[in-house]
Structure formats: C-alpha cells, structure tokens
Design an enzyme around this catalytic site. Structure first.
Site, PDB file in Angstrom:
ATOM      1  N   HIS A 463       0.847  -1.200   0.000  1.00 13.24           N
ATOM      2  CA  HIS A 463       0.000   0.000   0.000  1.00 13.24           C
ATOM      3  C   HIS A 463       0.883   1.251   0.000  1.00 13.24           C
ATOM      4  O   HIS A 463       2.079   1.209   0.325  1.00 13.24           O
ATOM      5  CB  HIS A 463      -0.955   0.007   1.200  1.00 13.24           C
ATOM      6  N   CYS A 479       2.941  -4.720   6.960  1.00 13.61           N
ATOM      7  CA  CYS A 479       2.637  -4.446   5.558  1.00 13.61           C
ATOM      8  C   CYS A 479       3.875  -3.903   4.847  1.00 13.61           C
ATOM      9  O   CYS A 479       4.890  -3.575   5.463  1.00 13.61           O
ATOM     10  CB  CYS A 479       1.508  -3.423   5.468  1.00 13.61           C
TER      11      CYS A 479
END
Length: 503
Positions: A463, A479
C-alpha cells in the site's frame, strides 16, 4: 310120436366150432386187454412209446420218468447261449431270464393220455406191440419281456452314434482323433434269434447290427491335418505393429496364447477341397486370444509411453525468480488399445495406431506471467513479467516486532483509494483514528493490494503511505509500504491472482 334130431351138415358143424373158438379168443383178448390196462394203471407206468420233452419214458414208472424229465428240463434251463459282436460277447441262460419248466405237469399230461387211450389203442399195444403212447413237448416258458430287456441292455453297450474324425489343437499342433462308425442293434431280429437259441436251437447268436459310416474318416482327417496346421501357424505368426509416432512394437497372436476357434470348419474346408493350401486356409482361421495377456502387454507398452504432466513452477532459492516451464503429459488409453490390438490380431490388420491422450499440466508458464518478488533484506520489490524483471521500487517492511511474513502468496483484492479501518485500536493504533477516508494522507495511501494465502486474507498489504521517510526501513506493522506513485504503478501492472514471493 318120436321126434328124431336132425343132423346138421358137416360144413355147418365146422362153422359153429369156428365161431365158438373165435368167441372164446375174443373174450380172452378182451380179458387180456383189460388186464393190460389195469396193470399199467396199477403200477403207475406210462404206455409204451410215451415221450416227454423228447425223452422216451414208455414203460417207466411215473416217478422214474419224472426224474429223467426234470434232469432234461433243468439242463435246458441252464443251457448257455453266447451272443457275439466282434470281440465282445455276452452269455445268458433261460434260468437267468426267469424261464420255468413244469416236469410234473408234463408227466401229468402223459398220464392223462394213458388214461384216455381207447380199447383199440390198448389192444394194438397189447397184442400187436404198437408203441404209440402220447407225446408231450414240455417246452420251457421264456418271459418275453426279460428276453427283450436283455437284448436292450446289450444294445446299450453296442449302439454308438456316428462321429466324424476330428482335429484337436493341443496348443502347438493338431492331434487326429479317429472316427466312430454308427452302430445300432436290430432289436427285433436279435430278440427272435435269442429266443430260438434259448429254446435249444443253437449255442451262439451273432447280434445283428446296422452300421453307418461317418462323413469324415480318420484317413480324411490325416490328409487335411498338415494343411490345417500350416494355415494355423501362418495365422499365429502374423505380425501386427503397434505404432506411436516414431516408436513401434511388433506382436503376433502366438504370443497371447492364440488358439484356433473354428477347427471343425477348417477341417471341413480342407476335406472338401483337397487342393486348398495353407495360404487359402489361413484366411479362414479364427483365433481365440487371452484377453488378459493382451491387456498385460498393453500395460507394458503404456509404461513406455505414459508420462505425467509437469506443472510450471517458480524457484527462488537463489534469491531471484526462475520459472520452470510446464510439460504436457501423455497417457495410453489402455482399454481402447486392448480392443484394437485384439481386433487386429484376429482380423488380419497389420497396423494399430495407438490412442494416446495428452494430459494438460495444472499450471503453465502463463500462470507465472506476473510475479512480485519482495527482497526484504534489500527493502525492494520487483515486478517480473514472463520471468524477466520489468520494474522495481523501494519499500518499507515490518519491524522486528511485527515482521513481514515470508513465503508464497497471491494478490487478492485490489483497492483503489481505500478507506483505512484501524486494525488495532487497543494496540499500536490506539492513538489513531478508527476510520480514515480515502486520500493521500490515508495510512494506506492511494492504492492497496491484499495478500492472500490458501484462499484467506492475511491482513498484509502492498500500500501507499504518507510517511515517505519510512521507505527503505523496517518501519511498518507487517505491511509493505510504497511511495504512492510507485504503488499506483504496481497496482496498474499486477493483476489480481498474480504470485507474490516474499524472502
């Protein structure tokens, strides 16, 4: 007046004397005849010339005659008759068949004949020596049903149906088995002949038998056998080729226990046409094959042909992506091949094109057209297209406390301008808003690509981030952070379902 007797003439006196003498003689004869008859009755003797069962028993006392007649009739009851047929023979006596003879009854008949003799008969016997006593046959009594039954039993042994000579296959060669001539006892004439013999006519009976020759004799079969053998060998040694591309296998019916199934037809054809040779007859041979052996051979051929399909795969043991191509598998259709081989071996086909099916791999190189490689130590992500690096970008990875997982994953949902929902409001996100709407200041940036494994979301994402200073460091909660411009490129390049490798 004195009456004087008149003298008869001399010739008259002589007649009276003769008459008187004759009368006296007649009375004497009558008296002798009566005495003669009385003597025979009183002494229980039979009249002269009396015969019973062919024996002269005249003048014998009845008991003596009974002994003689009984002996004769017993001999007749035990008279052995031999029935003959070629080398076989059977013996039988009247007594065995339940025959009977009545000696006492026969003698009673002789006595009755004596008692019923007229005075004239008795006088001739007494004065003239005439021996004409009664004649009694005294035959033995044969049960006709028993005679017929004995002939039927013998016929059961003699009677034979007609059998042609045959050829018998022993697995390698033909054996000739001889013919049987049809034979049937003529039961009526045989029964009559046996009855005559049992009554004493003769000692032997040649059983009358009708014979009928076969259509095919042993000589016929022996003449046909070599030609049928040659034809069968030619059929058994005929080569059939099983073909798969450049590979081939040669087989013959003999290898599979081939046996001729129509031996009788082959024999008949060879006998009917003495000029028929092996070449002519071989086309007539029908073979029975062991289907199990053919199937086992097909399994051996399949072992050479069959190949498993190989899936395409990726290898990242070197730290970089290498794609191994897939390969198509091959499998021989065994059941169809067995059927085709049997047909060819039996029906004079020379070639069988083997039915080989291709087996597609589960994954091909196309399934690895897009691969994303995360090299955590380098803090960099690479996009591979068809095995070659097409683009790469710097990233931030998880901290030691919240590391980014390693392994193989897939790209799940792709989210455009995502909304962020605080995943740990009681933990590391306690100082952050529960929900942050889309925008560049969103913790997920402007794009997010979910990681999935085994069909489940792992909560790990590629992301964007507003914290660009973290790029190149171990700074996230697991992440993979990217510059927003870079994540937009990744988003646009990589399709959902692409492979992710994290090392």
């Amino acid at each position: 007046m004195t009456t004087a007797l008149r003298r008869l003439p001399r010739w008259g006196q002589g007649a009276l004397v003769t008459l008187a003498v004759a009368l006296v003689a007649a009375l004497a004869a009558l008296s002798g005849t009566v005495a003669y008859a009385h003597d025979y009755e009183a002494e229980e003797r039979l009249l002269p010339g009396t015969t019973v069962a062919g024996l002269d028993v005249g003048e014998l006392v009845v008991d003596e005659a009974h002994d003689l007649v009984s002996e004769e009739l017993n001999a007749r009851l035990d008279h052995e008759v031999e029935l003959r047929d070629d080398e076989a023979s059977w013996s039988v006596t009247p007594r065995e068949l339940g025959a009977e003879a009545d000696a006492a009854g026969a003698l009673a008949e002789a006595v009755e004949g004596r008692d019923q003799a007229g005075w004239g008969d008795l006088a001739r016997m007494r004065w003239l020596g005439d021996e004409s006593g009664p004649e009694v046959r005294a035959d033995i009594e044969l049960p006709e049903e028993a005679v017929r039954a004995r002939i039927a039993a013998i016929a059961d042994e003699i009677d034979a149906g007609i059998d042609d000579a045959t050829l018998v296959w022993d697995g390698e060669a033909y054996e000739v088995r001889g013919h049987t001539t049809g034979r049937e006892v003529e039961r009526g004439p045989a029964t009559a002949a046996l009855e005559d013999a049992l009554h004493g006519a003769r000692d032997t009976v040649d059983v009358p038998v009708d014979e009928e020759p076969p259509d095919i004799t042993e000589a016929d079969a022996r003449d046909a056998a070599p030609r049928v053998q040659a034809a069968t060998d030619a059929a058994l040694d005929r080569v059939v080729e099983l073909v798969d591309g450049d590979a081939s296998w040669e087989v013959t019916p003999r290898e599979f226990g081939g046996d001729p199934a129509n031996v009788r037809a082959l024999r008949d054809a060879a006998v009917a046409d003495p000029q028929a040779n092996a070449s002519t007859l071989s086309s007539e041979v029908t073979l029975e094959l062991d289907e199990g052996e053919v199937g086992a051979y097909v399994d051996d051929v399949a072992a050479e042909i069959d190949a498993e399909a190989r899936d395409a795969s990726i290898d990242y043991s070197s730290g970089w992506i290498e794609i191994t191509d897939s390969s198509t598998g091959r499998t021989l259709d065994r059941d169809t091949t067995t059927e085709l081989a049997l047909e060819a071996l039996q029906d004079e086909q020379d070639t069988v094109e083997l039915p080989v099916d291709e087996v597609a791999p589960g994954r091909t190189r196309d399934d690895f057209h897009d691969v994303v490689l995360l090299r955590q130590a380098e803090r960099r992500v690479y996009h591979y297209v068809d095995g070659e690096i097409a683009a790469d970008w710097p990233v931030a990875i998880g901290t030691n406390d919240s590391p980014t997982p390693t392994g193989v994953f897939g790209v799940g949902a792709k989210r455009h301008m995502p909304t962020w929902h605080n995943p740990a409001p009681d933990g590391w996100g306690q100082d952050m808003d529960e929900v942050v709407g889309p925008g560049r200041d969103n913790p997920l940036g402007v794009r997010a690509l979910n990681w999935v494994q085994g069909g489940r979301d792992t909560l790990i994402r590629f992301h964007g981030t507003p914290d660009t200073g973290s790029i190149g460091n171990a700074a996230s909660n697991g992440c993979v952070r990217m510059h927003n411009d870079h994540v937009i490129e990744l988003y646009d390049r990589v399709p959902q379902g692409a492979t992710i490798v994290s090392i």
